[in-house]
Design an enzyme around this catalytic site. Structure first.
Site, PDB file in Angstrom:
ATOM      1  N   CYS A 212     -28.135 -37.385   5.324  1.00 42.57           N
ATOM      2  CA  CYS A 212     -29.282 -36.338   5.220  1.00 42.57           C
ATOM      3  C   CYS A 212     -29.726 -36.105   6.618  1.00 42.57           C
ATOM      4  O   CYS A 212     -28.854 -35.225   7.307  1.00 42.57           O
ATOM      5  CB  CYS A 212     -30.340 -36.832   4.603  1.00 42.57           C
ATOM      6  SG  CYS A 212     -30.543 -37.155   3.354  1.00 42.57           S
ATOM      7  N   ASP A 449     -26.602 -30.578   2.083  1.00 39.37           N
ATOM      8  CA  ASP A 449     -26.505 -31.612   3.211  1.00 39.37           C
ATOM      9  C   ASP A 449     -25.353 -32.459   2.693  1.00 39.37           C
ATOM     10  O   ASP A 449     -24.140 -33.093   3.413  1.00 39.37           O
ATOM     11  CB  ASP A 449     -27.612 -32.310   3.458  1.00 39.37           C
ATOM     12  CG  ASP A 449     -28.478 -32.844   2.008  1.00 39.37           C
ATOM     13  OD1 ASP A 449     -27.735 -33.139   1.454  1.00 39.37           O
ATOM     14  OD2 ASP A 449     -29.338 -33.312   2.699  1.00 39.37           O
ATOM     15  N   ASN A 450     -25.150 -33.509   1.805  1.00 34.55           N
ATOM     16  CA  ASN A 450     -24.207 -34.323   1.540  1.00 34.55           C
ATOM     17  C   ASN A 450     -23.886 -34.237  -0.148  1.00 34.55           C
ATOM     18  O   ASN A 450     -24.741 -33.464  -1.228  1.00 34.55           O
ATOM     19  CB  ASN A 450     -24.478 -35.585   1.791  1.00 34.55           C
ATOM     20  CG  ASN A 450     -26.071 -36.108   1.632  1.00 34.55           C
ATOM     21  OD1 ASN A 450     -26.899 -36.085   2.595  1.00 34.55           O
ATOM     22  ND2 ASN A 450     -25.735 -36.449   0.573  1.00 34.55           N
TER      23      ASN A 450
END
Length: 655
Positions: A212, A449-450
């Site tokens: 994050c 974000d991921n």
């Protein structure tokens, strides 16, 4: 009689002119609340969110799930407001949500009826008044007066041409841990209808750091982790630290957009340590943001604290007043309407950062019953051993315990449930932009974000790993000049978001700060353009460990962290690696080369063309010259900064 008749006639014309003046001014039926308080959310018990098409997701469940793709009541149409102003916004969150539930389907509205912001300078209220007076003088046939008014009007319109009245707006919607590989976009039926079908989807979007805080820092700055120096989610890892605030935070895309005369709005999760005492507390408002509504700390849905432009506001556990995703929706929609009313000639940048689908996975009440018959995908690397991988994966127990599988299946369902509220958020933001006449002049970017894993290589749940399921993320954009309902395969990275936003804010001519490592994506927004593009990029992560592992896991090596009850650990101090991800679609080269900073100096190499799930590490069977070239390329990218990250050429590789 003639005099009386003439006087009566003039009076009639005067009244007609006065009436015309009134008619041409925007009729304001109401304004949104300006007290800054967040009012209760609605009861969504009658929600009609459609189930997604999940045929592409392999399930271990005897039940079936209906496949539907229509969006019902996702977006409202404009009503009685051709100017885009004078729109009523609900004064309470409950009214706002209830009104949106009743609105018509946006797609059912005829194309010609959808308001748009014309590509000409918007006339101000003063100019509209002058035009009304010009009509009056034409009726009275006073040539000299008409000429005077005409001169003033031409001057006013000329002055307005110097205002940034038609500069495009930008809305960035960022989710938290939303994967692409495991079907994370499947629940998003409204996103598909309103963004994918109306814009461009990038199928090869990656995060350079699958965690994050460093990933979000890359999004904000356009830099790799080794250049913004945020390496993990801790203060010691530079997550929202005072050092970050005194350096990289001063050079985010928000600062550059603000300097380009944009009004900037932020709502949601910022960085994991934001607002903590060791990070300056919630009174700190990051530079560049005109309006700030930042979550203190990491992801939550209830019982959280926010910084409302530096003021501390706490929320409890009542859905109608505290559910974070709905609060972000309400705040963002209110700001869209308020901006249109108060700043008609100023473009805006808005970042909406949800906590979904990050844990603790608290779904809105109306969605808690969704997807109950689903299980996490069982294909690819699910429940496979990590025998030829670095030591952290080799310690995972295989086959997985039944308790671990039940746990990750429950997480899979709950993650999708939380995403349904994000889907609603997107629909309501698009509705607000349409209702205020700003939709056609606004870029909307949707990403995460991921990625995430759920049982891949026998790791229960998390991210942080170098594999595709943790690196690949969704990326969709719609807006002016963006091709509709198309996909692009060029490899893009989240470090490209900041240059893209900066480029848009500075006129769309390829201008963005030289300190950014990424590339503006604007040339890719038009499917007719085929610009020369990168063929590789850097992936890097610095392990986040603990000196105090779980008591029952004493046999584990020191420094492990994020361990589950069966002592399967997701991270460690020496889970530190850097990789070159090569994706050359023209020459059909699709590789991942990684080096670990551990006692083994472990190397992993995967050929995704023949091994898309990264099951076989081929480091010991490949030509050593390939390893040498990849090592040199990794050194170059690991030291790059700004233009050198964009200009250096990768080696030619053949396996």
């Amino acid at each position: 009689m003639s005099n009386v008749a003439k006087k009566s006639d003039n009076t009639s014309h005067t009244l007609e002119c006065g009436q015309k003046q009134i008619d041409e001014r925007p009729v304001t039926s109401g304004r949104p609340s300006r007290d800054g308080n967040v009012s209760p959310a609605p009861d969504h018990s009658d929600s009609d969110h459609e189930e997604p098409d999940i045929e592409s997701i392999k399930l271990v469940s005897d039940g079936t799930h209906d496949s539907r793709s229509n969006v019902k009541d996702s977006i409202g149409t404009s009503r009685n407001n051709s100017s885009g102003q004078g729109h009523r916004t609900s004064k309470t969150m409950a009214d706002f949500m209830a009104n949106n539930q009743k609105q018509d389907n946006y797609k059912d509205k005829p194309r010609g009826d959808r308001r748009r912001r014309e590509p000409t300078p918007a006339t101000t209220q003063g100019t509209r008044d002058l035009i009304s007076k010009l009509k009056c003088c034409q009726i009275h046939r006073s040539d000299m007066l008409c000429l005077c008014f005409l001169f003033v009007i031409l001057h006013a319109v000329s002055s307005e041409e110097n205002l940034p009245s038609h500069a495009p707006n930008i809305v960035l919607i960022l989710t938290d841990d939303q994967d692409k590989i495991l079907g994370g976009m499947t629940p998003m039926v409204k996103v598909k209808e309103l963004l994918q079908n109306e814009g461009t989807t990038f199928t090869n979007m990656f995060t350079p750091t699958p965690l994050c805080c460093p990933s979000r820092s890359s999004i904000l700055t356009g830099r790799y982790s080794h250049n913004h120096n945020t390496v993990n989610n801790s203060i010691s890892g530079n997550c929202a630290s005072l050092s970050w605030q005194n350096s990289a935070e001063k050079e985010t895309f928000a600062v550059f957009a603000h300097n380009a005369k944009y009004k900037t709005y932020f709502a949601g999760k910022y960085l994991n340590q934001y607002g903590k005492k060791t990070a300056g507390g919630p009174s700190h408002v990051p530079p560049g943001w005109s309006d700030w509504f930042g979550l203190v700390g990491n992801s939550k849905y209830y019982n959280f604290t926010v910084s409302d432009n530096g003021a501390v506001v706490t929320h409890g556990d009542a859905y109608h007043s505290d559910y974070l995703t709905d609060l972000l929706t309400y705040r963002s929609v209110k700001n869209i309407h308020k901006h249109r009313e108060n700043n008609v000639d100023q473009p805006f940048l808005m970042m909406i950062s949800t906590t979904a689908p990050h844990g603790p996975w608290n779904a809105a009440p109306q969605y808690e019953g969704k997807f109950l018959n689903l299980s996490a995908p069982r294909d690819g690397s699910f429940n496979k051993d990590g025998k030829n991988k670095h030591w952290l994966l080799r310690q995972a127990k295989n086959p997985m315990a039944e308790d671990s599988i039940n746990y990750l299946d429950n997480a899979f369902r709950k993650r999708w449930q939380t995403l349904l509220s994000v889907d609603d958020l997107v629909a309501k933001v698009v509705t607000a932009l349409n209702d205020t006449g700003q939709l056609d002049n606004t870029y909307i970017i949707y990403t995460s974000d991921n990625g995430y894993h759920l049982g891949q290589f026998s790791l229960p749940i998390d991210k942080r790993q170098l594999y595709e399921f943790d690196l690949r993320i969704p990326f969709i954009v719609r807006g002016p000049g963006v091709s509709k309902n198309v996909t692009r395969v060029e490899p893009i990275v989240n470090i490209d978001i900041a240059p893209t936003i900066s480029d848009i804010a500075n006129g769309g001519e390829g201008k963005f700060p030289a300190s950014m490592d990424g590339i503006s994506l604007l040339p890719l927004f038009n499917s007719d353009k085929k610009p020369k593009w990168r063929t590789d990029f850097l992936v890097e992560y610095h392990g986040e460990g603990s000196n105090n592992p779980r008591p029952e896991c004493t046999e584990m090596d020191a420094g492990v962290s994020h361990c589950f009850p069966d002592c399967v650990c997701e991270d460690a101090f020496n889970n530190t690696y850097s990789c070159v991800r090569t994706l050359d679609t023209l020459n059909k080269v699709d590789l991942m080369y990684c080096e670990f900073t551990d006692s083994e100096t472990f190397v992993e190499l995967y050929n995704h063309t023949t091994d898309p799930h990264q099951l076989n590490n081929i480091r010991s069977t490949v030509d050593p010259q390939v390893l040498g070239k990849m090592n040199q390329r990794l050194i170059a990218l690991g030291d790059c900064s700004g233009t050198t990250c964009r200009s250096s050429l990768p080696p030619k590789l053949t396996l």
